[in-house]
Design a protein around this motif. Structure first.
Motif, PDB file in Angstrom:
ATOM      1  N   LEU A  44       0.830  -1.198   0.000  1.00  0.00           N
ATOM      2  CA  LEU A  44       0.000   0.000   0.000  1.00  0.00           C
ATOM      3  C   LEU A  44       0.866   1.250   0.000  1.00  0.00           C
ATOM      4  O   LEU A  44       0.641   2.184  -0.786  1.00  0.00           O
ATOM      5  CB  LEU A  44      -0.916   0.002   1.227  1.00  0.00           C
ATOM      6  CG  LEU A  44      -1.717   1.290   1.443  1.00  0.00           C
ATOM      7  CD1 LEU A  44      -2.745   1.472   0.332  1.00  0.00           C
ATOM      8  CD2 LEU A  44      -2.383   1.294   2.806  1.00  0.00           C
ATOM      9  N   SER A  48       1.492   0.720  -4.414  1.00  0.00           N
ATOM     10  CA  SER A  48       0.094   0.671  -4.867  1.00  0.00           C
ATOM     11  C   SER A  48      -0.319   1.857  -5.717  1.00  0.00           C
ATOM     12  O   SER A  48      -1.256   1.765  -6.522  1.00  0.00           O
ATOM     13  CB  SER A  48      -0.846   0.594  -3.658  1.00  0.00           C
ATOM     14  OG  SER A  48      -0.847   1.825  -2.938  1.00  0.00           O
ATOM     15  N   TRP A 118      -7.197  -0.157  -2.736  1.00  0.00           N
ATOM     16  CA  TRP A 118      -6.053  -0.946  -2.274  1.00  0.00           C
ATOM     17  C   TRP A 118      -6.176  -2.389  -2.754  1.00  0.00           C
ATOM     18  O   TRP A 118      -5.237  -2.954  -3.320  1.00  0.00           O
ATOM     19  CB  TRP A 118      -6.004  -0.847  -0.759  1.00  0.00           C
ATOM     20  CG  TRP A 118      -4.917  -1.531  -0.016  1.00  0.00           C
ATOM     21  CD1 TRP A 118      -3.838  -2.214  -0.513  1.00  0.00           C
ATOM     22  CD2 TRP A 118      -4.793  -1.586   1.411  1.00  0.00           C
ATOM     23  NE1 TRP A 118      -3.066  -2.692   0.518  1.00  0.00           N
ATOM     24  CE2 TRP A 118      -3.626  -2.318   1.701  1.00  0.00           C
ATOM     25  CE3 TRP A 118      -5.566  -1.084   2.452  1.00  0.00           C
ATOM     26  CZ2 TRP A 118      -3.213  -2.557   3.015  1.00  0.00           C
ATOM     27  CZ3 TRP A 118      -5.149  -1.323   3.756  1.00  0.00           C
ATOM     28  CH2 TRP A 118      -3.988  -2.049   4.027  1.00  0.00           C
TER      29      TRP A 118
END
Length: 408
Positions: A44, A48, A118
């Protein structure tokens, strides 16, 4: 170590166990811990493309999952994720606690976000490349911490938690055990991490101890992490009530009588709305298991385990010893440390007390003694000994077993 997983950032709202990180670390040290293991959300934060400056986190939806261990988030919260990560590592450093940085991102973590960005970013990565991308993200994490003078707090990194359980197995042929078929993907990931940080131990992490597939463990690993959940009698309950099968065949009448609280809705009525269906995919849990954990009478659940335990006692004890021995032996063959980052009985409802009770506590004692006997680098009291679980209040067993391991 104590297992703080993804809870340290999804449970930071008012009254939640990680609202005050310093207080959580102080309590851990007081109970005898010197390490924590977490999802550091590396993908993340570093791979990401998602803006994490105002990351919105929330419960799964309504009361769904509200009595399920690890899923019982009560309060929505908003964090600046990188700033929160730095706060966490600074607090760990202040309290002299080391961190094993893992990722639960292909298992549970994204299920608590308020939108699927996400989750979608994770699944946009080709399955063949996921472990390499995760490993590169962990290397980015070490770089980031190094820029802030905190890299020394890391004890070890894991590309991911329980690599053979979850979305990392997508695209495998299925001709052999997933541990064997993941070997190449893992070795490429570990190679990528070690090329950038050769002095930081990099450990593949496995659910259970895959004693029939140890040939599939990465040959370039510099540490090994295992989760010896022995299940036994808990397997009987899971199988009898189909907790890890599709809910269509769920034995509602038998569950009403033997497991559930009065007033439990039928399983078909206990579901997330369609708009949140992605959260269930992100969580990897089966709806039947969530339903039973949400609606069981904890005393009935525990009674089932106590009544059946006698028939499994010897087999569970043998599995625990044999798995710990096999894990340590394989690590010694490779000349690297091993540790037990989760384990002992298995996944029980939040309000159950089997693992804290007289039987479970003795299993914890045996496991910690075995860990010390084989020279494990690290171990746990049990997976439930953490701020997000009721067992955190059981001071005596935690002090006893932390002292036993560290002084053993």
């Amino acid at each position: 170590m104590t297992l703080w997983d993804f809870s340290w950032y999804v449970r930071t709202g008012p009254g939640e166990p990680f609202e005050d990180l310093d207080a959580a670390f102080a309590r851990a040290v007081d109970l005898g811990y010197n390490a924590v293991r977490i999802c550091a959300m590396p993908f993340l934060l570093f791979r990401s493309g998602v803006d994490t400056r105002s990351l919105r986190l929330e419960p799964l939806g309504g009361d769904y999952g509200s009595r399920v261990r690890w899923y019982d988030v009560r309060e929505p919260t908003v964090i600046d994720a990188k700033a929160h990560l730095l706060d966490f590592f600074r607090a760990a450093d202040r309290h002299g606690v080391k961190v094993i940085a893992s990722s639960w991102e292909y298992q549970q973590s994204p299920a608590f976000a308020d939108d699927p960005a996400w989750y979608e970013a994770l699944h946009a990565v080709d399955p063949e490349d996921r472990l390499t991308v995760l490993a590169e993200a962990q290397a980015d994490l070490v770089d980031f911490l190094g820029e802030h003078g905190l890299a020394h707090v890391i004890a070890c990194v894991e590309p991911h938690n329980e690599v053979q359980i979850g979305h990392l197995t997508a695209g495998l042929r299925g001709a052999e055990d997933a541990v064997v078929e993941l070997q190449d993907r893992l070795e490429r990931g570990i190679e990528a991490f070690l090329a950038r940080h050769p002095d930081v131990p990099c450990a593949p992490n496995y659910g259970g101890v895959p004693i029939g597939s140890l040939r599939g463990l990465p040959r370039n690993a510099t540490a090994l992490g295992f989760h010896p959940y022995v299940y036994g009698v808990l397997d009987d309950l899971i199988d009898e009530f189909g907790l890890r099968r599709a809910p269509a065949g769920f034995p509602q009448d038998a569950a009403n009588e033997r497991l559930l609280r009065a007033g439990a809705p039928p399983i078909a009525e206990w579901a997330l709305p369609e708009s949140s269906a992605w959260k269930l995919k992100a969580s990897i849990m089966q709806p039947a298991e969530i339903y039973v954990h949400d609606w069981c009478d904890p005393e009935k659940f525990d009674r089932y385990l106590y009544e059946g335990y006698g028939a499994h006692r010897i087999a569970m004890a043998n599995r625990l010893r044999d798995w710990i021995d096999a894990a340590a032996d394989h690590a010694k063959r490779l000349g690297i440390p091993c540790y037990f980052g989760e384990g002992w009985v298995g996944y029980t409802p939040r309000d159950g007390r089997f693992e804290e009770g007289p039987v479970g506590a003795q299993i914890c004692r045996d496991a910690v003694a075995h860990s010390a006997r084989v020279g494990a680098w690290g171990t746990i009291v049990c997976s439930n000994a953490a701020p997000q679980h009721p067992m955190w209040a059981d001071e005596a067993i935690q002090r006893e077993l932390n002292a036993a391991f560290l002084n053993g």
